[in-house]
Structure formats: C-alpha cells, structure tokens
Design a protein around this motif. Structure first.
Motif, PDB file in Angstrom:
ATOM      1  N   GLY A  97       0.791  -1.220   0.000  1.00 42.37           N
ATOM      2  CA  GLY A  97       0.000   0.000   0.000  1.00 42.37           C
ATOM      3  C   GLY A  97       0.820   1.265   0.000  1.00 42.37           C
ATOM      4  O   GLY A  97       0.254   2.362  -0.051  1.00 42.37           O
ATOM      5  N   GLY A  98       2.145   1.144   0.062  1.00 43.08           N
ATOM      6  CA  GLY A  98       2.987   2.336   0.066  1.00 43.08           C
ATOM      7  C   GLY A  98       2.886   3.123  -1.223  1.00 43.08           C
ATOM      8  O   GLY A  98       2.862   4.360  -1.213  1.00 43.08           O
ATOM      9  N   ALA A  99       2.810   2.419  -2.352  1.00 41.22           N
ATOM     10  CA  ALA A  99       2.688   3.103  -3.643  1.00 41.22           C
ATOM     11  C   ALA A  99       1.377   3.870  -3.729  1.00 41.22           C
ATOM     12  O   ALA A  99       1.336   5.022  -4.186  1.00 41.22           O
ATOM     13  CB  ALA A  99       2.788   2.083  -4.781  1.00 41.22           C
ATOM     14  N   LEU A 100       0.301   3.235  -3.267  1.00 41.17           N
ATOM     15  CA  LEU A 100      -0.999   3.905  -3.285  1.00 41.17           C
ATOM     16  C   LEU A 100      -1.007   5.114  -2.359  1.00 41.17           C
ATOM     17  O   LEU A 100      -1.597   6.154  -2.679  1.00 41.17           O
ATOM     18  CB  LEU A 100      -2.090   2.918  -2.878  1.00 41.17           C
ATOM     19  CG  LEU A 100      -3.527   3.455  -2.878  1.00 41.17           C
ATOM     20  CD1 LEU A 100      -3.915   3.935  -4.267  1.00 41.17           C
ATOM     21  CD2 LEU A 100      -4.497   2.388  -2.388  1.00 41.17           C
ATOM     22  N   ALA A 101      -0.337   4.993  -1.217  1.00 41.19           N
ATOM     23  CA  ALA A 101      -0.272   6.123  -0.285  1.00 41.19           C
ATOM     24  C   ALA A 101       0.494   7.291  -0.893  1.00 41.19           C
ATOM     25  O   ALA A 101       0.117   8.458  -0.707  1.00 41.19           O
ATOM     26  CB  ALA A 101       0.384   5.679   1.020  1.00 41.19           C
ATOM     27  N   LEU A 102       1.575   6.996  -1.624  1.00 41.27           N
ATOM     28  CA  LEU A 102       2.340   8.062  -2.270  1.00 41.27           C
ATOM     29  C   LEU A 102       1.498   8.777  -3.316  1.00 41.27           C
ATOM     30  O   LEU A 102       1.488  10.014  -3.390  1.00 41.27           O
ATOM     31  CB  LEU A 102       3.597   7.475  -2.910  1.00 41.27           C
ATOM     32  CG  LEU A 102       4.497   8.472  -3.658  1.00 41.27           C
ATOM     33  CD1 LEU A 102       5.008   9.551  -2.707  1.00 41.27           C
ATOM     34  CD2 LEU A 102       5.657   7.740  -4.323  1.00 41.27           C
ATOM     35  N   VAL A 103       0.780   8.007  -4.116  1.00 42.16           N
ATOM     36  CA  VAL A 103      -0.098   8.613  -5.123  1.00 42.16           C
ATOM     37  C   VAL A 103      -1.187   9.441  -4.447  1.00 42.16           C
ATOM     38  O   VAL A 103      -1.520  10.549  -4.884  1.00 42.16           O
ATOM     39  CB  VAL A 103      -0.714   7.522  -6.020  1.00 42.16           C
ATOM     40  CG1 VAL A 103      -1.753   8.128  -6.960  1.00 42.16           C
ATOM     41  CG2 VAL A 103       0.369   6.812  -6.815  1.00 42.16           C
ATOM     42  N   ALA A 104      -1.730   8.917  -3.350  1.00 39.12           N
ATOM     43  CA  ALA A 104      -2.813   9.609  -2.655  1.00 39.12           C
ATOM     44  C   ALA A 104      -2.347  10.947  -2.092  1.00 39.12           C
ATOM     45  O   ALA A 104      -3.061  11.955  -2.194  1.00 39.12           O
ATOM     46  CB  ALA A 104      -3.363   8.724  -1.539  1.00 39.12           C
ATOM     47  N   ILE A 105      -1.148  10.980  -1.497  1.00 37.03           N
ATOM     48  CA  ILE A 105      -0.675  12.228  -0.901  1.00 37.03           C
ATOM     49  C   ILE A 105      -0.381  13.266  -1.980  1.00 37.03           C
ATOM     50  O   ILE A 105      -0.649  14.462  -1.805  1.00 37.03           O
ATOM     51  CB  ILE A 105       0.574  11.973  -0.016  1.00 37.03           C
ATOM     52  CG1 ILE A 105       0.883  13.202   0.830  1.00 37.03           C
ATOM     53  CG2 ILE A 105       1.772  11.593  -0.849  1.00 37.03           C
ATOM     54  CD1 ILE A 105      -0.143  13.535   1.855  1.00 37.03           C
ATOM     55  N   ILE A 106       0.120  12.822  -3.143  1.00 31.40           N
ATOM     56  CA  ILE A 106       0.369  13.755  -4.245  1.00 31.40           C
ATOM     57  C   ILE A 106      -0.946  14.313  -4.777  1.00 31.40           C
ATOM     58  O   ILE A 106      -1.082  15.521  -5.029  1.00 31.40           O
ATOM     59  CB  ILE A 106       1.166  13.057  -5.364  1.00 31.40           C
ATOM     60  CG1 ILE A 106       2.569  12.697  -4.861  1.00 31.40           C
ATOM     61  CG2 ILE A 106       1.261  13.951  -6.596  1.00 31.40           C
ATOM     62  CD1 ILE A 106       3.384  11.896  -5.856  1.00 31.40           C
TER      63      ILE A 106
END
Length: 268
Positions: free
Chosen positions: A135-144
C-alpha cells in the motif's frame, strides 16, 4: 495475556478520542484558511463539530472498503498522516529557534529539532518504501493527489477568504476565543497571501502565451508579523482591530435597506 489485551483496548480508545478531537480542530482551521467549504464548519450547542466527524466516519468506511478490510494496507496512510505533520512542526520549531533564541539554548534547540526533522523524514520515507507492495505506492499517489487538489481548491473561488470571512468563521461560527483563534486568523491571512501569489504566477504564466487575464481579486490584507499579532489583548484579536480601523461604507441613497422585523398587529 489479558493485561496486554486491556492495555491495547485502552490505547486504541485513547487514540480514537484523539482522532475524534483532532478531526474537528483540523476542519474549522481548514475552513478558515480556505481549503474546505464553509458549509462544513458547524458547531452544535454542545460544542461538537458534527459535520467533519460524520465526513471522517464516511471516509473511514470507504477506505476500509477499498482495502477490503485488510487494515495492514492502510498503515502507510496512517504513517504519512502522522509523521508528515510532525516533520513540518519540527521544521517550524527549528526556524523559530533559529530566529529568536541565542546562546547554548539555541544550539540545543537546533540540534533537537534537526534530529526530529531527520527522524520524521526517515519514517515518512520508510512507510512508503518499506511497505511499497503493501500500500505504500498507493499512499504516495494519494498524498500527491491530495496536495494537488488542495491547491486547486485554494485558487478556486471556494478558497477566497476576506478578513470578514475569517473573523466570522473563527469567532462567530466556530466560537473560538483567545490565542488559538488569533493564531488561526494570522495563519488564514498568510494562506490568502500565498493564494494571491499563486494567482499572480498563473496570470503571468498565461501572459507568456499572449493570454492576458485580469486578476479577479484584490491583494489580500497583510498578516504582518506573527509575534505582533499574538501580542494583543486577550479579548480583542489583531483582526478585530484591523476590521475596526477599516473605513465604513458610504451611506446609500435613501438610507440603508429596511430589515424584516416583527409585525405590529395595530398596523394591520
């Protein structure tokens, strides 16, 4: 075993209460600075901001549905949501100490805040990289996406806040008094300065291609120095003093419009 279970329940309950309080504080602050529509800020007679709490509950349910109940996939979101603000706060403390503290206290303060900044950045990156497949990749996309959305909301008409709007949101609708209200008023004015600079930059960018568009808004009121804003009387914030010093509107022809009032039965 039972001692650990009871301790876990108590810790989770305390964390839930903290989140319950923080979501309300975040909501009215973000409304004041122009990131959230004013409709969200409603405080009932008991003092609870019910609308942001309801919105947070709905968002939590949606996130759980998206991760299909696998809470481990939502851990990176928690890590980012906690350590990113902590890093920013440590950086703000670092700047404050650098400008206002001297001597040995300055050295100790800069060292401690630098350690906090480094630790926050390390954990923040670790939550993304270490849990990239969880889920780290999704979290990075979400914060951007959230950062981009926040800027779009800020430069939209929703993000405009006049000093009168800020005072009404903080003092009247949110019913915040004292230094906390004064601090948020100052922050809101600073955000409006940032918003205006973004609008000017966008206008200049389009001017490079021959598209000249006039600005829709006048330059905002300057927030001024933070220490001067905070060193005011407890009952009268610097924003109230600013509004009182503004010239009154010229009287209209025929006088002010009549306001609706109770009907006098004798006149019927």
């Amino acid at each position: 075993y039972w001692a650990y279970q009871i301790l876990a329940v108590l810790l989770l309950s305390a964390a839930a209460l903290t989140a319950y309080q923080d979501i309300q504080a975040i909501a009215w602050r973000n409304v004041a600075i122009g990131e959230i529509p004013e409709y969200i800020v409603y405080r009932n007679p008991k003092g609870t901001f019910t609308r942001p709490v309801t919105a947070a509950f709905i968002a939590t349910v949606v996130i759980q549905l998206l991760v299909r109940g696998e809470t481990t996939l939502a851990v990176p979101f928690y890590g980012i949501g906690v350590f990113l603000p902590l890093t920013v706060m440590a950086w703000a403390m670092h700047e404050h100490i650098k400008r206002n503290v001297q001597g040995r206290a300055r050295s100790w303060g800069l060292g401690a805040t630098s350690f906090g900044i480094g630790l926050g950045i390390t954990v923040f990156i670790g939550q993304i990289v270490g849990k990239w497949e969880e889920g780290g990749a999704l979290a990075l996309v979400a914060i951007i996406v959230l950062i981009i959305m926040a800027h779009f909301l800020l430069i939209s008409p929703i993000g405009h806040r006049s000093p009168q709007d800020i005072h009404r949101i903080v003092r009247d609708k949110s019913r915040i008094e004292g230094q906390i209200g004064t601090m948020v008023e100052w922050q809101s004015l600073k955000v409006q300065e940032y918003r205006f600079s973004l609008l000017v930059a966008i206008t200049r960018f389009w001017a490079l291609f021959g598209v000249h568009r006039p600005l829709r808004y006048e330059p905002p009121a300057l927030a001024g120095d933070y220490d001067e804003a905070m060193n005011t009387e407890y009952r009268r914030s610097f924003l109230e003093q600013y509004l009182e010093s503004r010239p009154k509107k010229a009287p209209r022809l025929g006088g002010a419009p009549r306001e609706a009032g109770p009907i006098d039965e004798n006149e019927l």
